[in-house]
Structure formats: C-alpha cells, structure tokens
Write a protein that holds these residues in place. Sequence first.
Motif, short mmCIF file in Angstrom:
data_model
loop_
_atom_site.label_atom_id
_atom_site.label_comp_id
_atom_site.label_asym_id
_atom_site.label_seq_id
_atom_site.Cartn_x
_atom_site.Cartn_y
_atom_site.Cartn_z
N UNK A 256 11.89 -67.79 -13.79
CA UNK A 256 10.72 -66.93 -13.57
C UNK A 256 10.91 -65.50 -14.09
N UNK A 257 12.14 -64.99 -14.07
CA UNK A 257 12.38 -63.59 -14.41
C UNK A 257 13.11 -63.44 -15.73
N UNK A 258 14.29 -64.05 -15.84
CA UNK A 258 15.13 -63.84 -17.02
C UNK A 258 14.42 -64.28 -18.30
N UNK A 259 13.78 -65.44 -18.25
CA UNK A 259 13.10 -65.93 -19.46
C UNK A 259 11.92 -65.04 -19.84
N UNK A 260 11.29 -64.39 -18.87
CA UNK A 260 10.14 -63.53 -19.17
C UNK A 260 10.54 -62.12 -19.59
N UNK A 261 11.81 -61.76 -19.44
CA UNK A 261 12.27 -60.48 -19.96
C UNK A 261 12.05 -60.43 -21.47
N UNK A 262 12.34 -61.55 -22.14
CA UNK A 262 12.12 -61.62 -23.60
C UNK A 262 10.64 -61.44 -23.92
N UNK A 263 9.77 -62.12 -23.19
CA UNK A 263 8.34 -62.02 -23.46
C UNK A 263 7.81 -60.60 -23.23
N UNK A 264 8.42 -59.87 -22.31
CA UNK A 264 7.96 -58.52 -22.00
C UNK A 264 8.51 -57.48 -22.99
N UNK A 265 9.80 -57.59 -23.32
CA UNK A 265 10.43 -56.56 -24.15
C UNK A 265 10.26 -56.79 -25.65
N UNK A 266 10.12 -58.04 -26.09
CA UNK A 266 10.08 -58.30 -27.53
C UNK A 266 8.91 -57.60 -28.22
N UNK A 267 7.67 -57.62 -27.66
CA UNK A 267 6.60 -56.89 -28.34
C UNK A 267 6.86 -55.39 -28.41
N UNK A 268 7.68 -54.85 -27.50
CA UNK A 268 7.95 -53.41 -27.49
C UNK A 268 9.08 -53.06 -28.45
N UNK A 269 10.15 -53.86 -28.48
CA UNK A 269 11.36 -53.51 -29.21
C UNK A 269 11.43 -54.10 -30.61
N UNK A 270 10.81 -55.26 -30.82
CA UNK A 270 10.92 -55.94 -32.11
C UNK A 270 9.66 -55.68 -32.93
N UNK A 271 9.80 -55.09 -34.15
CA UNK A 271 8.62 -54.84 -34.98
C UNK A 271 7.93 -56.14 -35.36
N UNK A 272 6.63 -56.05 -35.60
CA UNK A 272 5.86 -57.24 -35.97
C UNK A 272 6.38 -57.86 -37.26
N UNK A 273 6.84 -57.02 -38.20
CA UNK A 273 7.35 -57.53 -39.48
C UNK A 273 8.60 -58.37 -39.31
N UNK A 274 9.29 -58.24 -38.17
CA UNK A 274 10.54 -58.96 -37.96
C UNK A 274 10.37 -60.21 -37.13
N UNK A 275 9.16 -60.58 -36.80
CA UNK A 275 8.94 -61.73 -35.93
C UNK A 275 8.74 -62.99 -36.77
N UNK A 276 9.65 -63.93 -36.55
CA UNK A 276 9.58 -65.22 -37.21
C UNK A 276 9.13 -66.27 -36.20
#
Length: 389
Positions: free
Chosen positions: A287-307
């Motif tokens: 419930x928490x650890x897996x959603x950390x990625x969903x929450x932080x990735x849009x903030x930290x990872x640029x759209x150009x780097x998303x595969x």
Amino acid sequence: MNTEFTLSQKRALAVFTLVALLFGAYFLRSYFVLIVVAAVGAYLFTPLFNWFNKRLGTGLSATCTVLAALVSVIVPVGLLVVLGVVQIARMVNDIASWVKTTDLSGLGDKVLQVVNDLLARVPFVHVTVTAETLRNALISAGRTVGMWLLHFLQGAAGSLAGAITSAIIFLYVFVALLVNRDKLRTLIGQLNPLGEEVTDLYLQKMGAMVRGTVSGQFVIALCQGVAGAASIYVGGFHHGFFIFAILLTALSIIPLGGGIVTIPFGIGMMIFGNIAGGAFVVLWHLLVVTNIDNFLRPILVPRDARLNSALMLLSVFAGIAMFGPWGLIIGPVLMIVIVTTIDVYLAVYKDVELKKPEPKPVRRNWLSRRTGNAPAGVAVDSAPTSDAE
C-alpha cells in the motif's frame, strides 16, 4: 583548408573517417564503461562547475568540482559502511547472547527431526540427514569457501594496480569533459550526418534519462528502501535496520523492487508467530512502498526520460548483463537512443509528429546550445534548452 576535393575524394574521406571512428571505438572498448561513467558524472556536476567558474579560474574550478564530487560519493558510502558495521556488530552480540541461553544440542536434534520428516514425505527420495552428514557437509563447504576467499584475495591484490590506473584515467576524462564540454558538443554536432538539430534532440533525451535515472530513480529507491526497512523495524524485528535499508535500496533500483525481500520476510514473521507484525510488513509494502514510486516519479523524473515499463525493465537487466552494475544507468540511456532513433525515422519518412522535449530554463551547460534549422519532417522546439538541473 584550401585543398579542393573531388566528389570521389570526399566519399573516400567520409569512408576513412567512419573507419577511424569505428577503430577508435574498438581501440577504447576496454574503457567504454569508464568513459560513459565519467561523462555521466561530468554532466551531473556541470552546473556546479559553472558556478565555480563564475568566481574562480578554469583549473581551480575543475579542482573544486572534482573534490566536491569525491566528497558527495565517499562521505555517504563511508557513512553507510560504518552504520552497517555497527549493525552487524550488534547482531553478532545478540546472536552470542542467544547461543548462551539456548540448548543448541536439543535444538539441533529438533531441526534434524523436522528435516527428516519432511524428506520422508517426498516421493522417491530416500535420504536421512544425520549429524555426521551435516558435519561432513560443513567441512566441505568450509574448504570451498576458503579456496574462494584465497582466489579472491589473490585477484584483489593483482587488480590493485589496475584499479589505481582506472581511477587516474577516470579523473583525467572527468576533468577533460568538464573543461571542454562546449568543444565536445560542437564536435558531436558537426560529425553527426543528421545535423546539429537532431544532435540536440539526442543529447536532450540522453540527458533527461541520465537525470531521471540518477537524480530520480536513486532518490525513489532510497525512499522505498528506508520505508521498507522501517516497516520491518516497526513490525517487530529490531535488528539490522541499516542493513535492510541498504539492501532494499539496492533492490528498489531495479523495477522488481524490494518486495522480493520484504514480502517473504513478512510471511516468515507470520509463520513464526508474529502475525500482526508480518501482516503489517506485507501490507505496508503493497500500500505504501509501491506507491512511493507513483508519487515521486512524476516529480523527479522528466517526461523525456519515461519509458514504457517493459522497455525500462528490459533495458535495466540487459544493461546489467552487458555492463555490470553500471548497466543500471547505461542500459536505459542506450534504450532511449534506440527509441529516439525510431521516432526520428517515423518523423522523417512517415510524417509522424515528433514529440518536443519539455521546455527548461536557460542555463549554460555542456549539452546546451541554440537550435538551428531542423531536417525535413522533424519538428523540434527551437527555444534554447538545457538539461543540467
């Protein structure tokens, strides 16, 4: 150059240049990973170098940047090692206390009885484990481990000179890329037959992937690792918090995540009687650890780097298989080059609209330059962009 070349001479020169570049790549193949890692480090520390360069000379700025890079790596790694050693020492003391208060002979007899009962239930298996069998197995394992350690130490002693040489080469390449970033950027654009605009596109995509992998993915992995270790601690297992944090952070870098450790560990806690704590560890991860990625990735990872997640998984494991641990970074960068090449082909030959890189604040770095005319069929943002953030 005043010499006039005929068309045949120009073609021959192009062939010779291609052969020279291919031979150069083959000639430097042993240092490919070292050069790529130095390039990634130079790219990430270019903003710091530019900040120093506004106040100091080029040589002193490069020296300060190298020192800052070393400190930023050595201090965290050293701190983690110290904390891990402290945790291991505490665990050893706890184990020693447990051994003093436990009847090991009786415990060993119970374990042998359970193992033999399980083996008796397996069809076509007629094996009985005895104390003598275990003793012989431990002696054989000890010999094997001893020989492995001996070979490891011999190899480590022999590779010490190579490690020092690689470190010196790395520093020279790192400093050269920092100081000559503009010349290198111009040279890449001039050598690329597709033009400087497409070169800008490739470098922007690669830079975004480097930032996303290093600045984004590692921060996400650290948060997930610490969260997973905290859940184990809160669940009732109070030994080895920092060891679990380091292990789960390393596992969280790959797409499978630290769940391959925390979920079985939580189930094991429930089997051994700590039902509430084990359930908490499993539910916390889901419930928490897996959603950390969903929450932080849009903030930290640029759209150009998303595969695509499948491409990301394949690129990470293919990179690890080819380049070792550094494949975590090199693999996704190579995959973004492949994807960008396909996008450019579709834009030129099939009139498919090419996605524009995200606009970024103007900041001088070794990948930035003002864009010119794009090739036919390629729509690229003409605003000056930068990838060092």
